[in-house]
Scaffold this motif. Structure first.
Motif: not given
Length: 936
Positions: A490-495
Motif C-alpha cells: 500500500l505504501l508503494d502505491y502511495r509513493a
C-alpha cells in the motif's frame, strides 16, 4: 490397577484442575466419605495427564461415566472400601462434580452430595442407580419409570420424571444472590408454568455472582437465555481454577477494549454493573437472549437498558417471562424456507412446468429408475419444483421465505446482510468481485488464494497485485501474508501516486492448512493508509468459527463489528491524533516507510468499513454440498454496493437453484444458533485430543509428527509462543488469539510423514482411503491434513488413531526389512516459487506488481497465439535467457491456487517446483502436450 482406572485417574486430576476447588477446603463429599482404611497405593500416585484438554463438557461426562464404572465395581464386590478413600478416584470425581454441577441444570449439587452420603453408608446399589440416571440424561436417553429412591426430594423426583419428556429442552441462566430455598422456589414455579402445549421445555441454572455467570456461559452450551437480577455479587465464592479465572478475565478485558469501558468494575454503580455483565455475556455468546428482572424504577431502567436486554420484567411477571422465553426459542427454531418446502411436499399439486422429476413424476412410474426414489427417498422428489409460488419464494428476488431465512442467517453470523449461494464459494467470490471492482481497479490478492479469485479478477478486468505469503518449504505449502508486506505494498502505491487505483484486498482466512489472520488488525492498519479500502475475506473453511467465543473474534463479521465500535470511541480518536503527529511532518509530508511499518497503525475515525466474507457453509457446518453464503458488513452498502451486488448476484446465480441446498442452509442456521457453541467446542477438543494422542503415543511419535504453531508460523508473528494453545487451556488459547498476528485453527491437525518413506499422495490414496476408508482432503509432499468438524465423534477419533497405529507398525516393519546396502532415496525439493512477474505488455508499469490478467487470458484463448511446449523444451528456453509467458492458469488441486496465471513469466523456479509435484490433478497442464505458452 486396571487400564481404565489408570486412564480415569488422570481424568479426575484434570477435572479437579478445570473447576473450582478451594485449597484445603473440606467439601461435603470429604465429610461424607471418611473410611478408616488407608488410601490405596494406586490412588496415591495418580498424576495429572497433561495431554487431556480441560474441556468441562467432556470432563463432566467422563467423570460421571467413571463414577458408574467405579461404583458398579463396589456394588458387585470387585473393589473394597479403599475405593472411596479421600484420595481415591471416586471421591475426587465426586468432589469436582459437586462444584461443576453448579453450572448445569437438572440433578444439581445436592444430588451429588446425596450420592456421597449413600457411598459413605455403604448403599452402593442405590448410589449406582442415581449415577445411572445422570449418565442416561447425558447420553440423551429417557428415564420413563417413576423414581423410588427415598433419598430424593420432591424437586429431584420431578426433574427425573421430566426426563421422559421428548420435547427439545434448553437451560436458562439466572444471576442472583439467592438462598437454596429461593432456588427451589424458582425452579418449582418454572415447573408449574410448564404446559403440555409448550413446544420446548427449559430448566434454570441459578448462580450468585458475575464470575459464576461468565463461567456458566463458557462451560454450559445448553444455556440459551440469561435472566439478570440486580442482586448478584461480583466475585465467586468458589476458588476458580487458574484457566477458568484467566478466561473470565480475558472475556471482560475484551469487552472493555471493545467498548472503551473502564477496566475495573468494583466501583461501578448497580446499573453499570448490570450493563457490564450484559455486555460481557453478549460478547461471549451473542446467541444468548438477555432479560432483566428488576423491581423499582423499571420504566426508567427499560429506557436505559433496551440495547442490552430483550425485555425488562418485574419479579412478579413470571408468566410473561415464561412465555417470552419460549417464544424467543421458537424464533431461533424457525426455518422459514425449510418449512415452506415441507409444506409444498405435502400439498397435492398438478405439475405443468419444466421439471419432469417434480413430485416424482418421471421416476415412480418408471420401470427402470425406481431405485432413485428407493435410494434418496420420496421426499426429495416431492420437494423438487421449478415454481416460486406457494411460499417458496425466488432466490433472485426474495421477498418471502428465502428473504426471511437469509435475514435469520445474517443475525446468526453477525452480518448486516447475508445471501445464500447454491453453487459454491467459487461463485460467491465471483459475485463479490464483480459487485465491487471495475476494469483497471487494482485488487491486492494473496497469490495462493483459491483459483476462483484469480478467475474473478480476470472476468472483471481488474489488475491483480499479488501478495506473497511466507513459504513453508519444509512442508511444501504456503502460510499467510504478513501484515508488513500488505502495508508495504500500500505504501508503494502511495509513493507512486497510484493509491487511488487500489480498490480491494482479498485474503484467505483461514487457509486450507489452518493459518488464521487477525482480520481486525489487518483492516485497521490497511484503513490507516487507505481509509476507503474494501475487504473480501475468503472464509471457505471458517464458517464454524462464528460460534465459539475464542474463534469468533477472528471472523470477518465479528472483527468488523468490533472495529466499528473502536472507531466510534473517544479513546480511539485521541490515539489517532497522537499517532498522526508521528506519521506526518507539520507540512503534511509522511514519515519514512520504516516508521509506518514499525507502528501498529490506527485508522481515522472517519474510515469506512466495507467488509465481505464468503463461506463454504457445507465444508464446516450442516449444509448440502455447494451450499455457501456471502456475509456483508458494509457501511456504504446502500450508496455504493447494493445495486451492483444484486446485478452481480443475478449474473452468477442460476435461475433454477437447488431447493434442497437452500433448505439445508436454512436448517443448518437453526442448528448453529441453538447448539453451535456445543458442537464447535467438542470439535476443537476432539482435534486437540487427536493431536495429543499422536504426540504422546510411543509408536506414533516415532513415525508421525504433529505440526504446531512453532512449525507453521514464524516466531516473528507469534507473540505468546505456545505451540498448541488450546492444549494448555482455554485461557491460553484466548491469549494467543487475542495477541498473535497468526494462529493455527486447532480443528486442523497437520501430520508430517517423512519417516513413513512414502509421499503424501500415496499415503492418502493407497493407505488411508483404499485400505481403511479414511478420507482426507489435502496432502503435500510430506504432510497429511486431518480436519475435524462438528460431525466428528470420539469413536471416529479412536478409529483414526487405531489406523495410524496399524500403519506405523507396517512402516516400521518395512523399514526393518529394508536391505541396508540399498542407498536411501533422499529427496531435496526446490523452494516454493514466488510470483515471478507479469511479462512486458501485460505489466502496468516497471515498479509495481499489478498487470492485465484479462488481456493475457483472452489472448491465450486464441488458437493461433498459443503453442504447447513440453517441460524439457520450456526449461531449455529459460536457460537460454528467454522469458516464456503462460497462456493460462496452471492449478494443482488441492489446494486449488494457481502456480501460473495468464501473462506471467515462466521461470526456472516454477518449473523446478512443478517437476516434483506429486498432486494427481493439475488443472491447465497436459502431461502429454506440456504447458500452454503465448507465442512471441
Amino acid at each position: 490397577m486396571t487400564r481404565i482406572e489408570s486412564a480415569h485417574g488422570a481424568l479426575a486430576d484434570d477435572l479437579l484442575d478445570a473447576v473450582s476447588i478451594p485449597d484445603g477446603a473440606e467439601t461435603s463429599i470429604d465429610r461424607a466419605l471418611t473410611p478408616s482404611a488407608r488410601p490405596s497405593e494406586a490412588a496415591a500416585v495418580l498424576e495429572r495427564d497433561p495431554g487431556m484438554p480441560a474441556s468441562t463438557w467432556r470432563l463432566r461426562s467422563d467423570a460421571w461415566e467413571y463414577l458408574r464404572f467405579g461404583v458398579k465395581r463396589l456394588a458387585l464386590g470387585s473393589d473394597d472400601v479403599t475405593a472411596i478413600a479421600p484420595d481415591s478416584e471416586i471421591t475426587r470425581s465426586l468432589r469436582a462434580l459437586e462444584t461443576i454441577e453448579m453450572y448445569w441444570a437438572g440433578f444439581g449439587q445436592r444430588y451429588v452430595r446425596a450420592i456421597g452420603e449413600l457411598l459413605a453408608a455403604g448403599d452402593y446399589m442405590t448410589a449406582l442407580e442415581r449415577i445411572g440416571r445422570v449418565v442416561n440424561r447425558l447420553r440423551g436417553d429417557t428415564v420413563p419409570e417413576e423414581p423410588r429412591d427415598e433419598f430424593l426430594d420432591d424437586q429431584e423426583r420431578t426433574d427425573i420424571t421430566s426426563d421422559a419428556d421428548p420435547r427439545p429442552r434448553f437451560e436458562v441462566l439466572v444471576i442472583d444472590e439467592t438462598t437454596e430455598l429461593d432456588r427451589d422456589t424458582m425452579r418449582a414455579e418454572a415447573l408449574k408454568l410448564r404446559g403440555p402445549a409448550d413446544a420446548f421445555i427449559y430448566e434454570y441454572v441459578i448462580v450468585p455472582s458475575e464470575d459464576d455467570a461468565v463461567a456458566a456461559v463458557l462451560t454450559n452450551p445448553n444455556i440459551l437465555a440469561c435472566v439478570v437480577r440486580p442482586g448478584f455479587s461480583e466475585h465467586s465464592r468458589q476458588r476458580l481454577s487458574k484457566d477458568l479465572a484467566e478466561t473470565i478475565a480475558y472475556a471482560r478485558a475484551d469487552q472493555d477494549a471493545g467498548t472503551g469501558a473502564a477496566p475495573s468494575r468494583s466501583s461501578l454503580a448497580s446499573v453499570q454493573r448490570v450493563l457490564g455483565l450484559a455486555d460481557t455475556l453478549a460478547a461471549i455468546r451473542p446467541e444468548l437472549d438477555l432479560y432483566l428482572m428488576a423491581g423499582a424504577h423499571i420504566e426508567e431502567l427499560a429506557g436505559a437498558l433496551t440495547r442490552r436486554f430483550r425485555r425488562v420484567f418485574r419479579r412478579e411477571d413470571q408468566l410473561e417471562l415464561h412465555l417470552t422465553l419460549l417464544r424467543r426459542i421458537s424464533h431461533l427454531y424457525d426455518t422459514p424456507f425449510f418449512s415452506a418446502i415441507q409444506d409444498h411436499a405435502r400439498r397435492p399439486v398438478g405439475v405443468f412446468h419444466a421439471l419432469p422429476i417434480a413430485r416424482g413424476g418421471s421416476v415412480v412410474s418408471s420401470k427402470w429408475i425406481r431405485d432413485l426414489a428407493a435410494f434418496y427417498g420420496l421426499n426429495l422428489l416431492l420437494a423438487e419444483t421449478s415454481a416460486t409460488s406457494g411460499g417458496l419464494d425466488s432466490l433472485l428476488a426474495p421477498v418471502g421465505a428465502i428473504k426471511k431465512a437469509q435475514d435469520l442467517a445474517a443475525r446468526a453470523y453477525g452480518a448486516k446482510h447475508t445471501f445464500f449461494v447454491t453453487n459454491g464459494t467459487s461463485t460467491a467470490n465471483k459475485i463479490v468481485h464483480q459487485a465491487l471492482v471495475a476494469p483497471n481497479d487494482v485488487v491486492m490478492v494473496d497469490r495462493n488464494c483459491h483459483k476462483s479469485h484469480h478467475h474473478a479478477v480476470m472476468l472483471t478486468g481488474a489488475r491483480p497485485a499479488y501478495l506473497e505469503a511466507y513459504p513453508l518449504n519444509d512442508f511444501a505449502f504456503y502460510g499467510a501474508v504478513p501484515i508488513d508486506r500488505i502495508k508495504q505494498m500500500l505504501l508503494d502505491y502511495r509513493a507512486a501516486g497510484r493509491l487511488d487505483e487500489v480498490r480491494m484486498i482479498t485474503l484467505t482466512n483461514c487457509t486450507f492448512d489452518g493459518i488464521v489472520y487477525d482480520p481486525e488488525r489487518v483492516m485497521a492498519e490497511c484503513l490507516a493508509i487507505k481509509p476507503d479500502l474494501v475487504f473480501l475475506w475468503d472464509e471457505a473453511w471458517f464458517a464454524f468459527a462464528a460460534f465459539h467465543p475464542v474463534t469468533r473474534r477472528r471472523t470477518a463479521m465479528a472483527a468488523a463489528k468490533r472495529l466499528e465500535g473502536r472507531l466510534k470511541s473517544s479513546a480511539h480518536a485521541t490515539a489517532f491524533r497522537e499517532q498522526q503527529e508521528r506519521l506526518f511532518a507539520e507540512d503534511g509530508t509522511p514519515a519514512t516507510d520504516d516508521v509506518w511499518l514499525s507502528e501498529r497503525l490506527i485508522p481515522s475515525p472517519d474510515a469506512r468499513l466495507r467488509v465481505y466474507a464468503t463461506q463454504s457453509t457445507h465444508k464446516t457446518l450442516t449444509a448440502l454440498r455447494q451450499g455457501s453464503m456471502i456475509h456483508v458488513y458494509d457501511q456504504d452498502w446502500v450508496r455504493e454496493a447494493e445495486e451492483s451486488f444484486h446485478e452481480a448476484y443475478m449474473t452468477h446465480t442460476s435461475t433454477s437453484p437447488n431447493y434442497q441446498i437452500l433448505s439445508s442452509l436454512d436448517i443448518g442456521r437453526r442448528q448453529v444458533e441453538l447448539e453451535g457453541f456445543d458442537l464447535v467446542q467438542r470439535q476443537l477438543d476432539l482435534a486437540t485430543s487427536l493431536a495429543q494422542s499422536i504426540a504422546r503415543h510411543p509408536l506414533l511419535r516415532r513415525t508421525f509428527r504433529v505440526l504446531t504453531a512453532h512449525d507453521l508460523i514464524p516466531a516473528a508473528h507469534r507473540e505468546t509462543g505456545r505451540p498448541m494453545p488450546l492444549r494448555d487451556g482455554l485461557a491460553t488459547m484466548w491469549e494467543a488469539w487475542a495477541k498473535d498476528e497468526f494462529v493455527i485453527d486447532p480443528s486442523r491437525i497437520t501430520i508430517e510423514i517423512s519417516r513413513t518413506g512414502v509421499d503424501g499422495d500415496t499415503f492418502k490414496h493407497e493407505h488411508l482411503m483404499d485400505r481403511y476408508g479414511i478420507q482426507v482432503n489435502k496432502t503435500s509432499r510430506n504432510t497429511v491434513l486431518f480436519m475435524t468438524n462438528i460431525g466428528t465423534s470420539r469413536s471416529a477419533i479412536a478409529y483414526l488413531i487405531e489406523v495410524l497405529v496399524k500403519l506405523a507398525e507396517r512402516f516400521e516393519e518395512e523399514q526393518a526389512q529394508r536391505d541396508p546396502e540399498l542407498p536411501s532415496a533422499e529427496r531435496v525439493d526446490p523452494p516454493l516459487p514466488d510470483f515471478s512477474a507479469f511479462a512486458p505488455g501485460y505489466a502496468t508499469d516497471e515498479s509495481l506488481p499489478d498487470g492485465d490478467l484479462r488481456a493475457a487470458f483472452f489472448r491465450g484463448q486464441q488458437r493461433g497465439t498459443v503453442e504447447h511446449v513440453l517441460p524439457e523444451e520450456l526449461r531449455a528456453r529459460v536457460e537460454r535467457g528467454e522469458q516464456p509467458v503462460s497462456a493460462g492458469f496452471v492449478t494443482p488441486y488441492p489446494p486449488g491456487f494457481p502456480v501460473l496465471v495468464p501473462g506471467q513469466v515462466i521461470t526456472a523456479e516454477v518449473l523446478d517446483f512443478m517437476a516434483v509435484l506429486d498432486t494427481r490433478e493439475i488443472h491447465g497442464f497436459n502431461a502429454r502436450r506440456g504447458y500452454r505458452v503465448l507465442r512471441g
